[in-house]
Structures are given as structure tokens and as C-alpha cells.
Design a protein around this motif. Sequence first.
Motif, PDB file in Angstrom:
ATOM      1  N   PHE A   1       0.808  -1.214   0.000  1.00  0.00           N
ATOM      2  CA  PHE A   1       0.000   0.000   0.000  1.00  0.00           C
ATOM      3  C   PHE A   1       0.840   1.263   0.000  1.00  0.00           C
TER       4      PHE A   1
ATOM      5  N   TYR B   1       8.041  -1.728   4.214  1.00  0.00           N
ATOM      6  CA  TYR B   1       8.412  -2.131   5.562  1.00  0.00           C
ATOM      7  C   TYR B   1       9.741  -2.867   5.491  1.00  0.00           C
TER       8      TYR B   1
ATOM      9  N   VAL C   1       9.998   2.052   8.333  1.00  0.00           N
ATOM     10  CA  VAL C   1       9.090   2.191   7.196  1.00  0.00           C
ATOM     11  C   VAL C   1       9.569   3.336   6.315  1.00  0.00           C
TER      12      VAL C   1
ATOM     13  N   GLN D   1       8.490   5.701   2.820  1.00  0.00           N
ATOM     14  CA  GLN D   1       7.413   6.030   1.902  1.00  0.00           C
ATOM     15  C   GLN D   1       8.014   6.765   0.725  1.00  0.00           C
TER      16      GLN D   1
ATOM     17  N   VAL E   1      10.464   7.289   7.365  1.00  0.00           N
ATOM     18  CA  VAL E   1       9.449   8.340   7.458  1.00  0.00           C
ATOM     19  C   VAL E   1       9.794   9.423   8.480  1.00  0.00           C
TER      20      VAL E   1
ATOM     21  N   PRO F   1       3.337   4.129   9.114  1.00  0.00           N
ATOM     22  CA  PRO F   1       4.046   5.126   8.296  1.00  0.00           C
ATOM     23  C   PRO F   1       4.021   6.516   8.934  1.00  0.00           C
TER      24      PRO F   1
ATOM     25  N   CYS G   1      -3.001   2.433   9.849  1.00  0.00           N
ATOM     26  CA  CYS G   1      -2.149   1.331   9.419  1.00  0.00           C
ATOM     27  C   CYS G   1      -2.670   0.893   8.061  1.00  0.00           C
ATOM     28  N   PRO G   2      -1.859   1.061   7.018  1.00  0.00           N
ATOM     29  CA  PRO G   2      -2.390   0.751   5.681  1.00  0.00           C
ATOM     30  C   PRO G   2      -2.777  -0.711   5.533  1.00  0.00           C
TER      31      PRO G   2
ATOM     32  N   ALA H   1      -4.921   0.673  -3.056  1.00  0.00           N
ATOM     33  CA  ALA H   1      -3.889   1.616  -2.609  1.00  0.00           C
ATOM     34  C   ALA H   1      -4.276   3.036  -3.023  1.00  0.00           C
TER      35      ALA H   1
ATOM     36  N   ARG I   1      -5.130   6.207  -0.559  1.00  0.00           N
ATOM     37  CA  ARG I   1      -4.479   7.520  -0.620  1.00  0.00           C
ATOM     38  C   ARG I   1      -5.526   8.626  -0.774  1.00  0.00           C
TER      39      ARG I   1
END
Lengths: 158, 732
Positions: A95, A99, A112, A114, A133, B141, B147-148, B458, B462
Amino acid sequence: MDPKTLRLFYEPRDRLRLTIGTERSYPTVKPVWAAPLSRPGRYLVLLDGKGEEITMIANPKEALPPESWAAVQEELRRRYLTATVTAVLHAKVEFGATYWSVETDRGRRDFVTQNLQENALWLSDHHLLLLDVDGNRFEIPDLRALDSTSQRYIAAIL
Amino acid sequence: MSGTQVVQPSDLKEGEGLGRDAEEPLIRLEADIGPEGRFGTRILEVTASRVRVWEPDGVVSFQVPLADLKSARNEPLVGGGRLEVTTKSGEIVPVLAYSMSLAAKFSEAARGIEQLARGEALLINLKQERMRCAKCDRLLPEKDGICPACVSRGATMLRIARFLRPYQNQAIMLSLLSVLTTVLNLAPPYIQGTLVDQVLTAHRNIGLLFGLMAAWLLVLASSVGIQILTGRLIAFLAANIAADLRSGVYRAIEFLQLAYFDKKQVGAITSRVTQDTDRVWGFLVDGVPYFVTNALLLFGVIGFLFYVNWFLAFCILAPIPVVCAISVFFWKPVSQMYHRGGQKWARFHMHLNESLSGIRVIKAFAQEDLEYGKFEHRNRELRDAGVRADAKWYTIFGAMTFFTSLGVLINWTVGGYLVYAHKMTLGDFWRVNAYLGLVYGPLQWFAMINNWFSRAMAGAERIFEVMDADPERYGEEAGYPITGAVSFEDVRFGYDKSNPVIKGMTFTAQPGEMIGLVGKSGAGKSTTINLLCRFYEPDAGTIKLDGKDYREIPLKEMRRQIGLVLQEPFLFNGTIADNIAYGKPGATFEEIVEAAKAANAHHFILAKPDGYDTMVGERGAKLSGGERQRISIARAILHNPRILILDEATSSVDVETEKQIQEAVGRLVEGRTTFAIAHRLSTLRNATRLIVLEKGEVKEMGTHAELMERQGVFYNLVQTQSAINEIIGVGT
């Protein structure tokens, strides 16, 4: 300035001091690498308490007296919290977030990342810096030096 | 970090016995870096009497009495930070280090230590932030974020499906048509089979031939009709849902807090409006019907195969698991390779873009060869990635074709035998053969559905993240009168909470006063303005308008009362008149001209062939800097705010233009509370009062004359500046 005349030591115990020959003394010295990623181990700059440059040493390891080099190394170790990745134990993209679970010179760590377009910096074809992050830094100086599993994880993600 | 004193747990018990209250931990924070710089835990504990660090084995490795401390701070390190305390004797003592993830918390703790050391009440905000998901223990994240992995896909699906609601009739229609299409797809082979058995092998019933052909024609005609209808429905749904999604996301983005825009690049936000919405509607409109139709077809055909001959069905279907397996196992690496190719394309594009926009620099430095070298490198990368991905793709595609063809081969072998042995009719054999193509075709793409689904999810997440983000609290209440008194009361703020840039700022501005904000770059001038506009809100302390906390005033109303003239004025693509009227939609042409006159803009506007109808170009690129500036002043004049902010409004223009702008500004500030930042200190001579900032604190306050007389920070700034101006004067 001749690096041989530089004397770096801790006084009091947590403050790095610098005396140059017999003429000058700086009560607080902050060593920083001018180009830590592209020229690791070279071009060390000593800053005074106000952040002004005192001097730059091209080859500190050879140029500084051994005790001074040891003291500087200790201070650098405290100031640079970049972790050097020795193995990638697990990495997975899910997503939009990646990780990671890695073994580093500072121990195991999960983090993590991004937006890898921006946060995975290729410094050369085999030299990689990952920013998580929060802005923590994970460096892989040479991808080829990692074991094949680690390399596979990285190849799959980047 | 080495400690100053080692206390064994046994010693501690005595300490606790002495005064339980004094040893009650007021601050307790876990650091993530151990003594030797390795990852590990250590605990910072601050009680009413001392600061100490506990090692995981229960040993106190550091402690210092609070009474000995003067200050505490977060010393930024590379990739982390370190808590440092300064003792009353002036010695700086490092306490413990931590990663960037904890820097903000420890910075707050440092403030707490200072408060306690000064004997003040402990006023810090150390709320517990969740780093990991409570459900699956994955790292989050964003701290305290979603939490995705645990966002329920079902819930997301439902939320996406909600976008279908306004078009539910069309959606239901589309589903029905999908089922019908499936049925119609199955019809022709069935007709062919009947034809083979009843007419061709039997050599009679010629009338049936024509009957069957008529039926086939009917099927053909209706399936074409349905196809057209389905296509039109999909087009309708796709366009509408895409438009709804884009509007929804855009509207949500508009109301996001500015802090959100600091963290993300404009490109990344744009892609949520374009790419992510595309993925979602694409899946909804194309993916779902595709999946449903093919799943129905699959079950229909498998059912029919078993109905005709279970043994044959079994043999034919045997390779299917292999096809599925290939699809599942190999899809991922192939898609990764294509993804990598996509990234290489992005880098190639970026480089091409950059070098073409920098072509003047390249030519000026005669670095064509260097740039060509870089280009070649990227180009080769792209070529290699393409070759690798395509090579793999064709290999897998070939393997897949082999296994799907195997189905046909098996049918001819087993089915051929069955027909030969009169255990099956030729018609059934024909039907089975035709259906095989229908099943194996879509099967190859089934693994793609999962990928399609994941990407859509996803994208949806977003989009929903933006839609769910904390928006600015806009109020709609109109007619809230503000006279323009502004006061800052012990305001603290930092863009990054571990690094405050405004540290306890206090001042008051009376209505109609012009306040000049002065200080070196990084002193906090622009941040003060950002806080005043409420682009950000203070971390501590209050900002009051007319004696009322500005957070209680409806944002829309408050912003209506604030006018902004920036160093680099931003004009929107449109006419000059449109841009001036931006501050007051619905303004009459007379009002626009009036404002332009007051801004000294009327003259140059009339000199343009199209006058007020002149198009300013993207970001106002067709106008000069001074012209843009005067239009932005006219815009502010028409906006007629109570509070006016001039951020370096007169820099970067020539002297004559500056005079004109100064004049315009003079008219603009009349009767308004004005905050002005100017690099050239002489331009602030008209200010009622000057506020001198240094490192986020108010250092001096007073009129120009008073501050000059005081010979303090401001005096020094003026001296340096005139000295520099002289040097520049000599140099030119």
C-alpha cells in the motif's frame, strides 16, 4: 594549518576540545564530514562552538596525531547516527509504504519508508541511502557486499 | 554516553525512602539508542528533584540534580538527536541520544526539564504516540496514523462503492447486462454443436439448419446491441465517477492544513487527483465487470463440461491449476520489472526535462558532452530495463500459451477417442472445443485482477487519507467585525516540533498601527506572519484578535480580514481585471479601476493594448515583477482587509518602480493594522513601531528613532547594512 599541530581531546569528559600548537585553543569543537556519502573518511571539518569553520583536513586518518584521531572518531560516532545496513532480513512493499527489517552495525531495526522515488537515494550504482518516514538514515555502502537474500529484497523493491 | 555517576538499584531504594513525592517520575521517556550508539532502550526519568537515565538492566547510568541545571535542549545530530543539559556552572552535559523518530518528544522533555529547573509548573505535551499498529504490530508510516495494512479492504470497497450510489440504476443495469452477455457468449457454440449433431452428421433436417442460423443471427444481433449498450453505460459511469472522485479529492485538498503541503510535493498531491482517482474508477468501471463476467463464464463452462462428460472435463481442466500458478507466481516479478521500467522512465523524463530547461546553463558552461553522457547513461538503463522486462514477459507468455494449448490438445486426444468410440457426439466435442477458448483466455489474466485490485485499493486509501485528513476548521459565519488589534501572548511554534522557531513571543499591535518586523534571516519573521494568517497554529500560547483567541473566530471570516502582499506575488492565469477582482468577487469595473489607481497600476495597465483585459499568463509570467507587485497591491486594496501583511513587498524591483510601489503601499496601509517585513531597513522608517526578532524571540521594540538611540541589536543591523551598501556602492 598543519594537522600535526592539532590536539583534540575530551575535557571535561564529554566536551571535545582543540588546541593548535601553543597559540590557540577551542573549548568546544564539533567535527563534521564535508561529504560523508561521496567521500567517506575524507574532508573532515572542525567547527567551533558557534559553528564557524576552524579548519578542514583532507585525510584526517593519516594527518591527525593518533590520540586526536581517536578522540575525533569517538565524537563522530556520537554525532552520526546513520546506521550501516549489513543485511536486509525482510522488506515488503504494501500500500505505498515499504516495511524494512534490517541488521545494521548498530543492531537490528525495523523501519518504514514512503515514496521511494525521493527517499531512496542512489549515491552511485551500488551505494544506497534510505531515509525512513522520520528522517532516520540507513546506508548501504556497497550493495554487492550484501548477501544474496538482501540483494534480492532490494532488487525487488527498487 | 558516559554518565557522571553510577547508582546501584540498592542506593535508589534509600532515596525513595527519603521522599517518595520528590522521586515521583514527572517525565518518563524511552530512548531508542543505547550507550554505545547501538539500537536499544534507555529511559529518561525526570522527577521533581533530578534528571536520570535508567539502563534496561535497572542501573541508573546518569543523574544530575535539577537544582544544578540552567537549561536543557535537543542537540540535533545526523539522523537523530541528543538531550543536553547546561549546568549552572556553564558546563554542557550530554544526557542521552535518540533517533529522529523521538527527537520531537525529547525536545518537549527538554522544555519540561527547564520548567522544572526554574521551579515553574510543568507544562508540556508528551502525549503517547502510537508507533505501531495496535492490531497487527506493524510500524505505522505516520505516528498515530492509519495502518495501511489494517484498513479493512472490505470497508474500503464499500466506501468506493458508495461513489456508485448516485448512478445505482445504471450500475444495476450494467450488472444485469454483464450476466446477459455471458449467457449470449455461451449460445453460439451450443448452436454449432446442435447443428453438427442434428444436421451435419445426421445428413437430414436441413430445415433445422436455417432455423438454427436464424437463432444464431438473433443471438448475434442482441449481443451486439447489448455490447453497444454496455459500452455506453460504462462510458457514462466512468466519466461521472471519475469526475465525482476528482472533485471530492480536490475539495478535500483545498481545505487541508498548510502543514500537509509542507510535507508533500505538489506533484505527489497532483497525482492523487489524477492517477489515484483513475485507478479507482478504472477498477470500479472496468475491473469489476470484467471480473464478474469472466467468473460467471468460467463457472458456466465448467458446469457444462461436467454435464457433457465428467472424464473429459477432468482431463481438460487438469492444466488449469498450472496456468493459474504460472500467472500468480510470475506475475509479480514481471510486474516489478515493468514497475522498475516505469521508474527508469520517470528518471529519464526528469533528466530530459531538467537538461532542456537548463539548456542555457549547459551551453554557457560548454557542458554538452557531460550532459550527453548522463543522458546516455539513463537511456541505456532504460533500454536494458525494457529488454529485461520484455524478455521475461515473452518467456512467461510462451509458457502460458503452451499450457493453455495443452487443453486443446487434451480435448482432441481424449475427446477424439470418445467420439471415435461413440461415447460422445461430435456436436458435444465441438461445443467443448469452443468453450475451451472462452475459459483459458480470461484465465491467463486472473492473476492480474489481484494486482489491479491492490492498486485500486492503494489508490483509494491515498484518496481517503486526503479526504479524512484533519481539515482547517472553516466557519461560515459572516459579518464578524474585527477592528484589527493583534496580540501575541507567549507564542511558541516550530514547523518541526523538535526545533521551535518561535520561542515565547509576546507583543501587542493597536488597530491602525504599522509594525515593522526586523531581524536576520531565520529570526522568525515569516513564521510570525504564517502564524498570524493562521496557516499554522501556535504549539503553545495564544494569538488574539480584538482580545479574542483567534481560534474561536471563524477562519473564513478571519482570513477575509487579512490582506497579503508577498515578495513574489502569485497571479492566476487570467486577465488583469480578474486578478485584481480576486480579492472581492463581484467587484464593479469602477472599483477595480479605483484600486488599480491607488496601487499606481492604472497607468501601465492602460499602456497595454488590451488594457484591463490583458492576459497575465501562467503565474503572471507576461508581466514584469514591478507590475505583478502593483496588481497584487490593487488586489489587496480591493480586498479591503483590517489587517495587512507586507512580506518584502518592495524588494527585487528597480528604484523608480520601488518609489511607485512605496507610494501605493502608503495608500494601502492607511487605517489598517499593518505588519511589514522588509530587508532594506530604511523602508520601515514609516512604521509606528519596530519589533526586532532574534532566534524566535522579541529582542527590542520601539520606534525607529528610539531603537537607533538605544544602540542595540537594531542599531547594529542598520550599521551593518549601510556598511554593506557602501561596499556594494564601491564595487559597482
